[in-house]
Design an enzyme around this catalytic site. Sequence first.
Site, PDB file in Angstrom:
ATOM      1  N   TYR A 259       0.848  -1.202   0.000  1.00 44.58           N
ATOM      2  CA  TYR A 259       0.000   0.000   0.000  1.00 44.58           C
ATOM      3  C   TYR A 259       0.880   1.247   0.000  1.00 44.58           C
ATOM      4  CZ  TYR A 259      -2.937   3.747   1.876  1.00 44.58           C
ATOM      5  OH  TYR A 259      -3.569   4.944   2.075  1.00 44.58           O
TER       6      TYR A 259
HETATM    7  N1  LIG Z   1      -8.587   7.050   6.083  1.00 42.73           N
HETATM    8  C1  LIG Z   1      -7.296   7.091   6.332  1.00 42.73           C
HETATM    9  O1  LIG Z   1      -6.860   6.956   7.472  1.00 42.73           O
HETATM   10  C2  LIG Z   1      -6.315   7.349   5.226  1.00 42.73           C
HETATM   11  C3  LIG Z   1      -4.952   7.487   5.573  1.00 42.73           C
HETATM   12  C4  LIG Z   1      -4.040   7.733   4.562  1.00 42.73           C
HETATM   13  C5  LIG Z   1      -4.449   7.838   3.261  1.00 42.73           C
HETATM   14  N2  LIG Z   1      -5.762   7.678   2.931  1.00 42.73           N
HETATM   15  C6  LIG Z   1      -6.159   7.803   1.520  1.00 42.73           C
HETATM   16  O2  LIG Z   1      -7.245   8.696   1.447  1.00 42.73           O
HETATM   17  C7  LIG Z   1      -8.109   8.327   0.391  1.00 42.73           C
HETATM   18  C8  LIG Z   1      -9.524   8.167   0.910  1.00 42.73           C
HETATM   19  O3  LIG Z   1      -9.512   7.164   1.897  1.00 42.73           O
HETATM   20  P1  LIG Z   1     -10.803   6.695   2.692  1.00 42.73           P
HETATM   21  O4  LIG Z   1     -10.381   6.419   4.072  1.00 42.73           O
HETATM   22  O5  LIG Z   1     -11.916   7.622   2.414  1.00 42.73           O
HETATM   23  O6  LIG Z   1     -11.034   5.285   1.988  1.00 42.73           O
HETATM   24  P2  LIG Z   1     -12.373   4.658   1.354  1.00 42.73           P
HETATM   25  O7  LIG Z   1     -12.026   3.270   0.970  1.00 42.73           O
HETATM   26  O8  LIG Z   1     -13.515   4.870   2.277  1.00 42.73           O
HETATM   27  O9  LIG Z   1     -12.588   5.539   0.065  1.00 42.73           O
HETATM   28  C9  LIG Z   1     -12.034   5.245  -1.193  1.00 42.73           C
HETATM   29  C10 LIG Z   1     -13.169   5.113  -2.197  1.00 42.73           C
HETATM   30  O10 LIG Z   1     -12.602   4.937  -3.487  1.00 42.73           O
HETATM   31  C11 LIG Z   1     -13.361   3.978  -4.180  1.00 42.73           C
HETATM   32  N3  LIG Z   1     -12.487   3.354  -5.181  1.00 42.73           N
HETATM   33  C12 LIG Z   1     -11.453   2.498  -4.954  1.00 42.73           C
HETATM   34  N4  LIG Z   1     -10.876   2.159  -6.119  1.00 42.73           N
HETATM   35  C13 LIG Z   1     -11.554   2.821  -7.090  1.00 42.73           C
HETATM   36  C14 LIG Z   1     -11.439   2.859  -8.500  1.00 42.73           C
HETATM   37  N5  LIG Z   1     -10.501   2.144  -9.141  1.00 42.73           N
HETATM   38  N6  LIG Z   1     -12.298   3.632  -9.200  1.00 42.73           N
HETATM   39  C15 LIG Z   1     -13.253   4.344  -8.563  1.00 42.73           C
HETATM   40  N7  LIG Z   1     -13.422   4.323  -7.228  1.00 42.73           N
HETATM   41  C16 LIG Z   1     -12.573   3.579  -6.503  1.00 42.73           C
HETATM   42  C17 LIG Z   1     -13.851   3.003  -3.136  1.00 42.73           C
HETATM   43  O11 LIG Z   1     -15.045   2.357  -3.516  1.00 42.73           O
HETATM   44  C18 LIG Z   1     -14.063   3.908  -1.915  1.00 42.73           C
HETATM   45  O12 LIG Z   1     -15.409   4.310  -1.802  1.00 42.73           O
HETATM   46  C19 LIG Z   1      -7.510   7.063  -0.203  1.00 42.73           C
HETATM   47  O13 LIG Z   1      -6.702   7.431  -1.299  1.00 42.73           O
HETATM   48  C20 LIG Z   1      -6.659   6.523   0.902  1.00 42.73           C
HETATM   49  O14 LIG Z   1      -5.612   5.715   0.422  1.00 42.73           O
HETATM   50  C21 LIG Z   1      -6.698   7.436   3.901  1.00 42.73           C
END
Ligand SMILES: NC(=O)c1ccc[n+]([C@@H]2O[C@H](COP(=O)([O-])OP(=O)(O)OC[C@H]3O[C@@H](n4cnc5c(N)ncnc54)[C@H](O)[C@@H]3O)[C@@H](O)[C@H]2O)c1
Length: 465
Positions: A259
């Site tokens: 990741y």
């Molecule tokens: N929540 C955290 O603690 C955290 C920490 C670091 C980074 N991030 C990053 O922040 C972003 C949002 O994270 P989140 O916590 O809301 O996660 P999440 O999984 O709730 O949201 C990501 C969304 O993207 C959608 N998705 C995934 N692959 C896709 C694709 N190929 N095409 C279209 N949609 C797609 C998923 O269905 C999901 O609804 C992500 O990039 C994640 O890596 C989150």
Amino acid sequence: MASAPDTSKSFKLERHGGYLLRRINSTKVIAASSHLLFRASILATVVLILLFTLHYPPLLLYHSGAAASSAAHSNHRSLLSSAVTYGGAAWEREVRRSATPRSPSGLTVLVTGAAGFVGTHCSLALKKRGDGVVGLDNFNSYYNPSLKRARQSLLSRHGVLVLDADINDTPLLTKLFDVVPFSHVLHLAAQAGVRYAMRNPQSYVASNVAGLVALFEIAAKHADPQPAVVWASSSSVYGLNTATPFSELHRTDRPASLYAATKKAGEAIAHTYNHIYGLSITGLRFFTVYGPWGRPDMAYFSFTNDIISGKPITLFRMQDGAAVQRDFTYIDDVVKGCLGALDTAKPSTGSGSKKRGPAQLRVYNLGNTSPVPVAKMVGILEELLGKKAKKNVVTLPQNGDVPYTHANVSLAEKDFGYRPTTDLATGLKKFVKWYVEYYGVKTGNNVHSKMKKMEEKEAEEEASA
Ligand SMILES: NC(=O)c1ccc[n+]([C@@H]2O[C@H](COP(=O)([O-])OP(=O)(O)OC[C@H]3O[C@@H](n4cnc5c(N)ncnc54)[C@H](O)[C@@H]3O)[C@@H](O)[C@H]2O)c1
Ligand SMILES: *[C@@H]1O[C@H](CO)[C@@H](O)[C@H](O)[C@H]1NC(C)=O
């Protein structure tokens, strides 16, 4: 093709034919009839392969990125079906309505991953202050898609359209950018989760690498004007870095999980698209974001499920006994950071515009600046839920998790006034309030839960994040 049931059946038939052939030869009986059987099985194989190929010509119409990405999630609708749902006059009207800001000075933002945790909150915040927002999400089943659908309904009630689409669906994105001249893209779609990368590595490549490239390609080469892109990297890029608090100046070349490696790759890819095509790009390194409408795969959420249902939870400590700590960051603080980054993003400059100077390229930490031991987080939850957790404490295995995160956010503070204001106890209180309402759970001494079986199962998947 080898995975198609029809062809594998015919291969079995062929092997069976070969076996028969050897056996019959050794006994030197009716060689002619076994020869016939062998030929028949070869013929059957050829026919079945032909039938299979003819049956799936649409696969050839789409580029491999999209195919790989949709294959990564078995429940995801095929790109063929998404292709027939977009492009009509009614679709365009809906898209334009959602994309139009309340005032001419408002932003026009495409939010990818809009049905996700952070995407939902950011889309709502943008819409509420008057910006135009179109969301996009593939609703994959990494965690229960019904939560994503509920977030989509919430957004719909606020006038935000979330399209069912994969970021690898280049024809759809091309069409979308033809209909709407987005000023900004808030790119949050990704395969999240650290430990799941050991089970489904290809889903990380499909969404976080191939999908990022697909999006940058459209933004750089097709969109007119080129939008400014703000996207989610991750604190996980600090990997085995031990200097604290984590600063943007520290090393990020030792990722501890796939990741993290795909997020680090994303930062390198961002550099390239900025350099060649003059795209304005801002990467935001989020630190363990939590809050209402959160992710069921993350520790605070799955621990809440388990404490309520009386299931034991697993806590990790380091080899030397040190506690695992996280710089838990409340969602509202992260949303302010995302909006601050969007508001201060300079327009893209396009390629070959040396006169206007190089396009903007930025990276920021968005954390809370105060790490908390995971065990203390559990203590807060126990208090809020009025029930003790059954704790298993084990040594942190080599699963991609890092022992400690701590953000230095002075750069984001300097450039767009980012200043986190919610401590963990306050934020978890808001999370639990939402949780209890959403799942219809009673807390206190006679805890009972109306949670569906599915929710419990999904929470087991990833005990921490
Ligand atoms: N929540 C955290 O603690 C955290 C920490 C670091 C980074 N991030 C990053 O922040 C972003 C949002 O994270 P989140 O916590 O809301 O996660 P999440 O999984 O709730 O949201 C990501 C969304 O993207 C959608 N998705 C995934 N692959 C896709 C694709 N190929 N095409 C279209 N949609 C797609 C998923 O269905 C999901 O609804 C992500 O990039 C994640 O890596 C989150
Ligand atoms: C935080 O990072 C900035 C650079 O962005 C640096 O100047 C400062 O010294 C760092 N603070 C700490 C406490 O490390």
